[in-house]
Write a protein that holds these residues in place. Structure first.
Motif, PDB file in Angstrom:
ATOM      1  N   PRO A  15      -5.574  48.486  -8.486  1.00 14.31           N
ATOM      2  CA  PRO A  15      -5.643  48.641 -10.110  1.00 14.31           C
ATOM      3  C   PRO A  15      -4.233  48.608 -10.699  1.00 14.31           C
ATOM      4  CG  PRO A  15      -6.974  50.169  -9.119  1.00 14.31           C
ATOM      5  CD  PRO A  15      -6.021  49.497  -7.841  1.00 14.31           C
ATOM      6  N   GLU A  16      -4.029  48.206 -11.935  1.00 16.81           N
ATOM      7  CA  GLU A  16      -2.617  47.855 -12.597  1.00 16.81           C
ATOM      8  C   GLU A  16      -1.834  49.245 -12.702  1.00 16.81           C
ATOM      9  OE1 GLU A  16      -2.725  45.537 -15.985  1.00 16.81           O
ATOM     10  OE2 GLU A  16      -4.088  43.936 -15.017  1.00 16.81           O
ATOM     11  N   GLN A  17      -2.628  50.099 -12.845  1.00 13.41           N
ATOM     12  CA  GLN A  17      -2.042  51.486 -13.114  1.00 13.41           C
ATOM     13  C   GLN A  17      -1.395  51.922 -12.056  1.00 13.41           C
ATOM     14  OE1 GLN A  17      -5.108  50.998 -13.534  1.00 13.41           O
ATOM     15  NE2 GLN A  17      -6.162  52.793 -12.833  1.00 13.41           N
ATOM     16  N   VAL A  18      -1.736  51.643 -10.802  1.00  9.61           N
ATOM     17  CA  VAL A  18      -1.193  52.319  -9.480  1.00  9.61           C
ATOM     18  C   VAL A  18      -0.441  51.120  -8.695  1.00  9.61           C
ATOM     19  CG1 VAL A  18      -1.734  53.616  -7.656  1.00  9.61           C
ATOM     20  CG2 VAL A  18      -3.101  53.916  -9.358  1.00  9.61           C
ATOM     21  N   SER A  19       0.863  51.430  -8.462  1.00  4.04           N
ATOM     22  CA  SER A  19       1.421  50.368  -7.536  1.00  4.04           C
ATOM     23  C   SER A  19       1.840  50.999  -6.267  1.00  4.04           C
ATOM     24  CB  SER A  19       2.919  49.904  -8.293  1.00  4.04           C
ATOM     25  OG  SER A  19       3.888  51.047  -8.204  1.00  4.04           O
ATOM     26  N   ILE A  20       2.191  50.112  -5.308  1.00  2.00           N
ATOM     27  CA  ILE A  20       2.557  50.441  -3.918  1.00  2.00           C
ATOM     28  C   ILE A  20       3.755  51.460  -4.124  1.00  2.00           C
ATOM     29  CG2 ILE A  20       3.274  49.698  -1.992  1.00  2.00           C
ATOM     30  CD1 ILE A  20       1.705  47.449  -2.130  1.00  2.00           C
ATOM     31  N   ARG A  21       4.728  51.212  -4.969  1.00  2.00           N
ATOM     32  CA  ARG A  21       5.829  51.887  -5.292  1.00  2.00           C
ATOM     33  C   ARG A  21       5.857  53.139  -5.653  1.00  2.00           C
ATOM     34  NH1 ARG A  21      10.206  48.802  -8.314  1.00  2.00           N
ATOM     35  NH2 ARG A  21      10.115  47.667  -6.414  1.00  2.00           N
ATOM     36  N   GLU A  22       4.807  53.279  -6.599  1.00  2.00           N
ATOM     37  CA  GLU A  22       4.376  54.615  -7.264  1.00  2.00           C
ATOM     38  C   GLU A  22       3.680  55.506  -6.129  1.00  2.00           C
ATOM     39  OE1 GLU A  22       1.878  53.632 -10.511  1.00  2.00           O
ATOM     40  OE2 GLU A  22       3.621  53.361 -11.855  1.00  2.00           O
ATOM     41  N   ILE A  23       2.866  54.972  -5.335  1.00  2.00           N
ATOM     42  CA  ILE A  23       2.164  55.752  -4.327  1.00  2.00           C
ATOM     43  C   ILE A  23       3.210  56.316  -3.245  1.00  2.00           C
ATOM     44  CG2 ILE A  23       0.764  55.819  -2.309  1.00  2.00           C
ATOM     45  CD1 ILE A  23      -1.382  54.021  -4.235  1.00  2.00           C
ATOM     46  N   LEU A  24       4.222  55.158  -2.818  1.00  2.00           N
ATOM     47  CA  LEU A  24       5.026  55.721  -1.923  1.00  2.00           C
ATOM     48  C   LEU A  24       6.132  56.968  -2.571  1.00  2.00           C
ATOM     49  CD1 LEU A  24       6.234  52.342  -0.314  1.00  2.00           C
ATOM     50  CD2 LEU A  24       5.009  54.186   0.725  1.00  2.00           C
ATOM     51  N   LEU A  25       6.419  56.622  -3.664  1.00  2.00           N
ATOM     52  CA  LEU A  25       7.488  57.540  -4.246  1.00  2.00           C
ATOM     53  C   LEU A  25       6.814  59.019  -4.486  1.00  2.00           C
ATOM     54  CD1 LEU A  25       9.119  55.786  -7.098  1.00  2.00           C
ATOM     55  CD2 LEU A  25      10.174  56.605  -5.043  1.00  2.00           C
ATOM     56  N   GLU A  26       5.391  59.075  -4.550  1.00  2.00           N
ATOM     57  CA  GLU A  26       4.580  60.193  -4.785  1.00  2.00           C
ATOM     58  C   GLU A  26       4.616  60.927  -3.377  1.00  2.00           C
ATOM     59  OE1 GLU A  26       0.626  59.487  -6.621  1.00  2.00           O
ATOM     60  OE2 GLU A  26       1.615  58.928  -8.520  1.00  2.00           O
ATOM     61  N   VAL A  27       4.126  60.099  -2.355  1.00  2.00           N
ATOM     62  CA  VAL A  27       3.940  60.440  -1.141  1.00  2.00           C
ATOM     63  C   VAL A  27       5.331  61.320  -0.441  1.00  2.00           C
ATOM     64  CG1 VAL A  27       3.536  59.762   1.411  1.00  2.00           C
ATOM     65  CG2 VAL A  27       1.913  59.161  -0.649  1.00  2.00           C
ATOM     66  N   TYR A  28       6.108  60.458  -0.984  1.00  3.64           N
ATOM     67  CA  TYR A  28       7.603  60.704  -0.433  1.00  3.64           C
ATOM     68  C   TYR A  28       8.029  62.307  -0.921  1.00  3.64           C
ATOM     69  CZ  TYR A  28      13.016  60.872   0.046  1.00  3.64           C
ATOM     70  OH  TYR A  28      14.132  61.286   0.337  1.00  3.64           O
ATOM     71  N   SER A  29       7.590  62.371  -2.263  1.00  2.00           N
ATOM     72  CA  SER A  29       8.072  63.887  -3.022  1.00  2.00           C
ATOM     73  C   SER A  29       7.079  64.729  -2.298  1.00  2.00           C
ATOM     74  CB  SER A  29       7.648  63.580  -4.497  1.00  2.00           C
ATOM     75  OG  SER A  29       7.809  64.760  -5.034  1.00  2.00           O
ATOM     76  N   ASP A  30       5.763  64.426  -2.016  1.00  2.63           N
ATOM     77  CA  ASP A  30       4.966  65.596  -1.381  1.00  2.63           C
ATOM     78  C   ASP A  30       5.527  66.016   0.009  1.00  2.63           C
ATOM     79  OD1 ASP A  30       3.305  65.374  -3.719  1.00  2.63           O
ATOM     80  OD2 ASP A  30       2.044  64.092  -2.877  1.00  2.63           O
ATOM     81  N   LEU A  31       6.035  65.051   0.524  1.00  6.19           N
ATOM     82  CA  LEU A  31       6.515  65.157   1.823  1.00  6.19           C
ATOM     83  C   LEU A  31       7.697  66.160   1.927  1.00  6.19           C
ATOM     84  CD1 LEU A  31       5.761  62.018   3.698  1.00  6.19           C
ATOM     85  CD2 LEU A  31       4.900  63.951   4.457  1.00  6.19           C
ATOM     86  N   LYS A  32       8.618  65.861   1.003  1.00  2.12           N
ATOM     87  CA  LYS A  32       9.667  66.542   0.842  1.00  2.12           C
ATOM     88  C   LYS A  32       9.354  68.040   0.394  1.00  2.12           C
ATOM     89  CE  LYS A  32      14.306  65.920  -0.930  1.00  2.12           C
ATOM     90  NZ  LYS A  32      15.359  65.203   0.008  1.00  2.12           N
ATOM     91  N   SER A  33       8.501  68.082  -0.521  1.00  4.31           N
ATOM     92  CA  SER A  33       8.459  69.472  -0.952  1.00  4.31           C
ATOM     93  C   SER A  33       7.584  70.409  -0.049  1.00  4.31           C
ATOM     94  CB  SER A  33       7.373  69.333  -2.424  1.00  4.31           C
ATOM     95  OG  SER A  33       6.073  68.984  -1.757  1.00  4.31           O
ATOM     96  N   ARG A  34       7.261  69.779   1.033  1.00  5.84           N
ATOM     97  CA  ARG A  34       6.594  70.640   2.031  1.00  5.84           C
ATOM     98  C   ARG A  34       7.596  70.814   3.327  1.00  5.84           C
ATOM     99  NH1 ARG A  34       2.551  73.665   0.746  1.00  5.84           N
ATOM    100  NH2 ARG A  34       1.738  73.332   2.995  1.00  5.84           N
ATOM    101  N   GLY A  35       8.814  70.152   3.061  1.00 10.46           N
ATOM    102  CA  GLY A  35      10.006  70.545   4.140  1.00 10.46           C
ATOM    103  C   GLY A  35       9.856  69.287   5.157  1.00 10.46           C
ATOM    104  N   TYR A  36       9.208  68.293   5.207  1.00  7.49           N
ATOM    105  CA  TYR A  36       9.233  67.468   6.121  1.00  7.49           C
ATOM    106  C   TYR A  36      10.412  66.347   5.582  1.00  7.49           C
ATOM    107  CZ  TYR A  36       4.509  68.565   7.566  1.00  7.49           C
ATOM    108  OH  TYR A  36       3.788  69.514   7.834  1.00  7.49           O
ATOM    109  N   ASN A  37      10.654  65.400   6.563  1.00  7.12           N
ATOM    110  CA  ASN A  37      11.772  64.395   6.340  1.00  7.12           C
ATOM    111  C   ASN A  37      10.862  63.304   6.102  1.00  7.12           C
ATOM    112  OD1 ASN A  37      13.206  61.993   6.923  1.00  7.12           O
ATOM    113  ND2 ASN A  37      14.475  62.995   8.323  1.00  7.12           N
TER     114      ASN A  37
END
Length: 85
Positions: A15-37
């Motif tokens: 769907p137009e409102q969700v891009s691959i880049r946006e999802i990757l950035l969100e997942v990246y942020s979630d991993l980082k906030s949990r202390g993962y690399n």
């Protein structure tokens, strides 16, 4: 029946409102906030397909599983090469 001998190409659009880049950035942020690399974890997921490389925190695992791994790679290579839209 003659179409069975031809290579078929499938393209799934998000769907137009969700891009691959946006999802990757969100997942990246979630991993980082949990202390993962985040880089190591995302690479592990892409290489193996094992979703346990991605935390379930904040729905990150569910988000990334909405994407095909080849779509993720395509986006990353396009971005790296400077051709991403």
């Amino acid at each position: 029946m003659e179409k069975l001998n031809e290579t078929m190409q499938f393209k799934f659009d998000l769907p137009e409102q969700v891009s691959i880049r946006e999802i990757l950035l969100e997942v990246y942020s979630d991993l980082k906030s949990r202390g993962y690399n985040p880089i190591n974890q995302i690479v592990g997921y892409i290489m193996s397909g094992d979703p346990t490389y991605i935390t379930s925190y904040n729905g990150a695992r569910t988000k990334i599983r909405k994407l095909e791994r080849d779509e993720i790679l395509e986006e990353l290579v396009a971005f790296y090469m400077g051709t991403s839209s």
